[in-house]
Design an enzyme around this catalytic site. Structure first.
Site, PDB file in Angstrom:
ATOM      1  N   CYS A 143     -13.007   0.578   8.145  1.00 28.63           N
ATOM      2  CA  CYS A 143     -12.114   0.096   7.076  1.00 28.63           C
ATOM      3  C   CYS A 143     -12.093   1.051   5.892  1.00 28.63           C
ATOM      4  CB  CYS A 143     -12.609  -1.249   6.537  1.00 28.63           C
ATOM      5  SG  CYS A 143     -12.776  -2.534   7.777  1.00 28.63           S
ATOM      6  N   SER A 144     -10.938   1.138   5.243  1.00 28.90           N
ATOM      7  CA  SER A 144     -10.904   1.779   3.925  1.00 28.90           C
ATOM      8  C   SER A 144     -11.596   0.822   2.950  1.00 28.90           C
ATOM      9  CB  SER A 144      -9.457   2.026   3.493  1.00 28.90           C
ATOM     10  OG  SER A 144      -8.737   0.811   3.471  1.00 28.90           O
ATOM     11  N   HIS A 195      -9.047   3.842  -1.301  1.00 31.72           N
ATOM     12  CA  HIS A 195      -7.673   3.333  -1.193  1.00 31.72           C
ATOM     13  C   HIS A 195      -7.344   2.371  -2.346  1.00 31.72           C
ATOM     14  CE1 HIS A 195      -3.946   2.081   0.449  1.00 31.72           C
ATOM     15  NE2 HIS A 195      -4.358   1.116   1.256  1.00 31.72           N
ATOM     16  N   CYS A 198       0.827  -1.223   0.000  1.00 30.38           N
ATOM     17  CA  CYS A 198       0.000   0.000   0.000  1.00 30.38           C
ATOM     18  C   CYS A 198       0.854   1.263   0.000  1.00 30.38           C
ATOM     19  CB  CYS A 198      -0.932   0.006   1.205  1.00 30.38           C
ATOM     20  SG  CYS A 198      -1.959  -1.460   1.292  1.00 30.38           S
TER      21      CYS A 198
HETATM   22  C1  LIG Z   1     -14.756  -3.635   4.655  1.00 31.32           C
HETATM   23  C2  LIG Z   1     -14.922  -4.560   3.470  1.00 31.32           C
HETATM   24  C3  LIG Z   1     -14.666  -6.012   3.905  1.00 31.32           C
HETATM   25  C4  LIG Z   1     -16.372  -4.403   2.979  1.00 31.32           C
HETATM   26  O1  LIG Z   1     -16.527  -5.188   1.822  1.00 31.32           O
HETATM   27  P1  LIG Z   1     -17.929  -5.856   1.450  1.00 31.32           P
HETATM   28  O2  LIG Z   1     -18.508  -6.473   2.674  1.00 31.32           O
HETATM   29  O3  LIG Z   1     -17.703  -6.721   0.265  1.00 31.32           O
HETATM   30  O4  LIG Z   1     -18.782  -4.611   1.096  1.00 31.32           O
HETATM   31  P2  LIG Z   1     -19.647  -4.460  -0.216  1.00 31.32           P
HETATM   32  O5  LIG Z   1     -18.757  -4.165  -1.382  1.00 31.32           O
HETATM   33  O6  LIG Z   1     -20.595  -5.625  -0.330  1.00 31.32           O
HETATM   34  O7  LIG Z   1     -20.458  -3.137   0.091  1.00 31.32           O
HETATM   35  C5  LIG Z   1     -21.628  -3.130   0.888  1.00 31.32           C
HETATM   36  C6  LIG Z   1     -21.994  -1.686   1.168  1.00 31.32           C
HETATM   37  O8  LIG Z   1     -21.038  -1.130   2.089  1.00 31.32           O
HETATM   38  C7  LIG Z   1     -20.350  -0.029   1.486  1.00 31.32           C
HETATM   39  N1  LIG Z   1     -18.958  -0.167   1.876  1.00 31.32           N
HETATM   40  C8  LIG Z   1     -18.099  -1.126   1.501  1.00 31.32           C
HETATM   41  N2  LIG Z   1     -16.914  -0.940   2.092  1.00 31.32           N
HETATM   42  C9  LIG Z   1     -17.035   0.168   2.842  1.00 31.32           C
HETATM   43  C10 LIG Z   1     -16.155   0.863   3.666  1.00 31.32           C
HETATM   44  N3  LIG Z   1     -14.900   0.436   3.834  1.00 31.32           N
HETATM   45  N4  LIG Z   1     -16.589   1.972   4.292  1.00 31.32           N
HETATM   46  C11 LIG Z   1     -17.866   2.402   4.114  1.00 31.32           C
HETATM   47  N5  LIG Z   1     -18.753   1.759   3.349  1.00 31.32           N
HETATM   48  C12 LIG Z   1     -18.342   0.658   2.714  1.00 31.32           C
HETATM   49  C13 LIG Z   1     -20.549  -0.183  -0.002  1.00 31.32           C
HETATM   50  O9  LIG Z   1     -20.524   1.078  -0.653  1.00 31.32           O
HETATM   51  C14 LIG Z   1     -21.925  -0.800  -0.073  1.00 31.32           C
HETATM   52  O10 LIG Z   1     -22.886   0.215   0.110  1.00 31.32           O
HETATM   53  P3  LIG Z   1     -24.303   0.146  -0.677  1.00 31.32           P
HETATM   54  O11 LIG Z   1     -24.954  -1.139  -0.214  1.00 31.32           O
HETATM   55  O12 LIG Z   1     -25.001   1.392  -0.226  1.00 31.32           O
HETATM   56  O13 LIG Z   1     -23.941   0.117  -2.131  1.00 31.32           O
HETATM   57  C15 LIG Z   1     -13.965  -4.164   2.306  1.00 31.32           C
HETATM   58  O14 LIG Z   1     -14.203  -2.823   1.950  1.00 31.32           O
HETATM   59  C16 LIG Z   1     -12.506  -4.330   2.711  1.00 31.32           C
HETATM   60  O15 LIG Z   1     -11.972  -5.440   2.675  1.00 31.32           O
HETATM   61  N6  LIG Z   1     -11.830  -3.248   3.097  1.00 31.32           N
HETATM   62  C17 LIG Z   1     -10.425  -3.302   3.502  1.00 31.32           C
HETATM   63  C18 LIG Z   1      -9.527  -3.161   2.306  1.00 31.32           C
HETATM   64  C19 LIG Z   1      -8.094  -3.368   2.706  1.00 31.32           C
HETATM   65  O16 LIG Z   1      -7.753  -4.270   3.457  1.00 31.32           O
HETATM   66  N7  LIG Z   1      -7.204  -2.534   2.170  1.00 31.32           N
HETATM   67  C20 LIG Z   1      -5.789  -2.626   2.438  1.00 31.32           C
HETATM   68  C21 LIG Z   1      -5.507  -2.041   3.734  1.00 31.32           C
HETATM   69  S1  LIG Z   1      -3.871  -2.346   4.312  1.00 31.32           S
END
Ligand SMILES: CC(C)(COP(=O)(O)OP(=O)(O)OC[C@H]1O[C@@H](n2cnc3c(N)ncnc32)[C@H](O)[C@@H]1OP(=O)(O)O)[C@@H](O)C(=O)NCCC(=O)NCCS
Length: 386
Positions: free
Chosen positions: A208-209, A334, A85
């Site tokens: 979470c991002s 991100h 990252c």
């Molecule tokens: C948090 C996380 C698991 C959510 O993924 P998910 O459960 O598949 O979420 P979805 O894509 O199904 O989204 C569901 C809803 O939540 C929202 N959403 C998803 N991630 C979000 C987040 N991080 N913050 C706010 N809202 C979020 C989406 O916009 C969606 O909204 P909607 O229903 O109004 O369209 C995923 O964003 C993630 O893995 N984040 C971390 C990424 C990471 O590790 N980066 C590297 C860091 S070192």
């Protein structure tokens, strides 16, 4: 070493770009940066592009050559930089070193990632490769899981609470609501964060991002050359990078990121400034605890007081030290390889006085902090208005 400045910046909106490919994103950001710098592409003599996992995410490797080709930069050398990252921040540093050393007068640095073409579980596994594959990912530890361990330790040692972490997300969504380039432009409340789906205890979805597509590009030149192109060049007053163990379990402490502390100390020395001199900072809030660790390890707040400071609103736009005016990784998004360059883009706008709707008054000195993995790489840049 020669003085180096940013003379042009550009980025795509961060978010879900279903209709566009990796190359479309980098071309859009690149053209904007070249136009902003007011130069011709053939005046650039080298390029460095941060891209963490293009092979796994979109099946495309050799992205240095791809970008040179698609951007019309052939035959200059364009080199891919990978540091998880922190790929963008390290690409910026490579460009800085190339200009500072005298190897090149004008270079382009960029970052790009296309992450939404795969499902969340697959992306999570790919991102897990930023940690120790044998001792973390193989055993099921994803990045939310690793940062959850750091959060738990910080809570144990300093009494940091889930509400304090939620306050980071609320503030970054507020800032993101002012940034047209941000993935999330909606405001949220502490209650919404607390009630959002648990991802890895104590981190919830809103801690979470997100998973993001996007690209960001900056053009660097020696300060002398910069003045010919830009009436508002931004000096890169310091560039420092440090490394730590790849696995979390080998660290001296889980409640700090040692590589951040070392890189920051070097950067402050190089720029001749102290934490209190920084007017605005973009820090690596891949998870809300990440921002709390960063504002402590960068010296803005004493160890253990970052959570309280966040809850008290000290890191808002009009607070003691405005943190993540772009919305940070949390709300602006991100796209892993692009984040470090996006931070430089946002801070260039801040120092030019052009961060419309989220401008920090009289900003003169800015800091960017980009982390790879759970802290195995940290890179810190300090920018000054010329
Ligand atoms: C948090 C996380 C698991 C959510 O993924 P998910 O459960 O598949 O979420 P979805 O894509 O199904 O989204 C569901 C809803 O939540 C929202 N959403 C998803 N991630 C979000 C987040 N991080 N913050 C706010 N809202 C979020 C989406 O916009 C969606 O909204 P909607 O229903 O109004 O369209 C995923 O964003 C993630 O893995 N984040 C971390 C990424 C990471 O590790 N980066 C590297 C860091 S070192």
């Amino acid at each position: 070493m020669r003085k180096v400045a940013i003379i042009g910046v550009g980025m795509t909106k961060f978010g879900e770009h279903w209709e566009r490919g990796y190359r479309d994103l980098v071309i859009e950001a690149g053209v904007k940066a070249i136009e902003d710098a007011g130069l011709q592409g053939n005046e650039i003599s080298a390029g460095y592009v941060g891209s963490m996992a293009s092979g796994s995410l979109i099946g495309q490797e050799h992205v240095g050559a791809l970008i040179a080709d698609q951007m019309g930069l052939n035959p200059i050398p364009v080199t891919r930089v990978e540091a998880a990252c922190a790929s963008g921040g390290v690409a910026l540093r490579q460009g800085y070193l190339a200009v500072a050393s005298g190897a090149h007068d004008i270079v382009v640095v960029g970052g790009v990632e296309k992450m939404n073409d795969l499902d969340t579980n697959t992306v999570s596994e790919i991102l897990g490769g930023a940690g120790d594959e044998e001792w973390e990912l193989f055993l099921g530890a994803t990045f939310p899981g690793l940062y959850a361990l750091m959060a738990k330790r910080h809570m144990h040692e300093y009494g940091t609470t889930e509400e304090m972490m939620a306050a980071v997300a609320v503030k970054n969504h507020e800032h993101g609501s002012r940034n047209p380039y941000a993935q999330f432009q909606n405001k949220i409340t502490i209650d919404m964060v607390m009630k959002s789906k648990m991802v890895a205890d104590p981190l919830k979805v809103f801690d979470c991002s997100p998973i993001t597509d996007g690209a960001a590009v900056a053009i660097l030149a020696t300060l002398d050359v910069a003045k010919k192109y830009s009436s508002q060049p931004i000096e890169i007053a310091a560039s420092a990078q440090a490394s730590d163990t790849i696995a979390l379990h080998s660290r001296e402490k889980l409640s700090e990121v040692k590589a951040t502390k070392i890189a920051a100390q070097k950067a402050y020395e190089m720029a001749g400034v102290k934490p209190k001199d920084i007017d605005v900072a973009e820090v690596h809030d891949c998870f809300t605890i990440g921002e709390i660790l960063a504002i402590e390890d960068l010296g803005f707040f004493k160890k253990g007081e970052g959570g309280k400071a966040s809850l008290e609103g000290k890191t808002y736009l009009n607070g003691e030290i405005p943190i993540n005016t772009s919305g940070g990784l949390k709300a602006a998004g991100h796209p892993v390889g692009a984040t470090g360059i996006k931070q430089a883009v946002e801070l260039t706008w801040q120092l030019r006085g052009k961060a419309e709707g989220r401008q920090v008054d009289d900003a003169e000195i800015a800091l960017a902090h980009n982390v790879g993995g759970s802290g195995a790489t940290a890179v810190v840049h300090i920018f000054k208005k010329v």
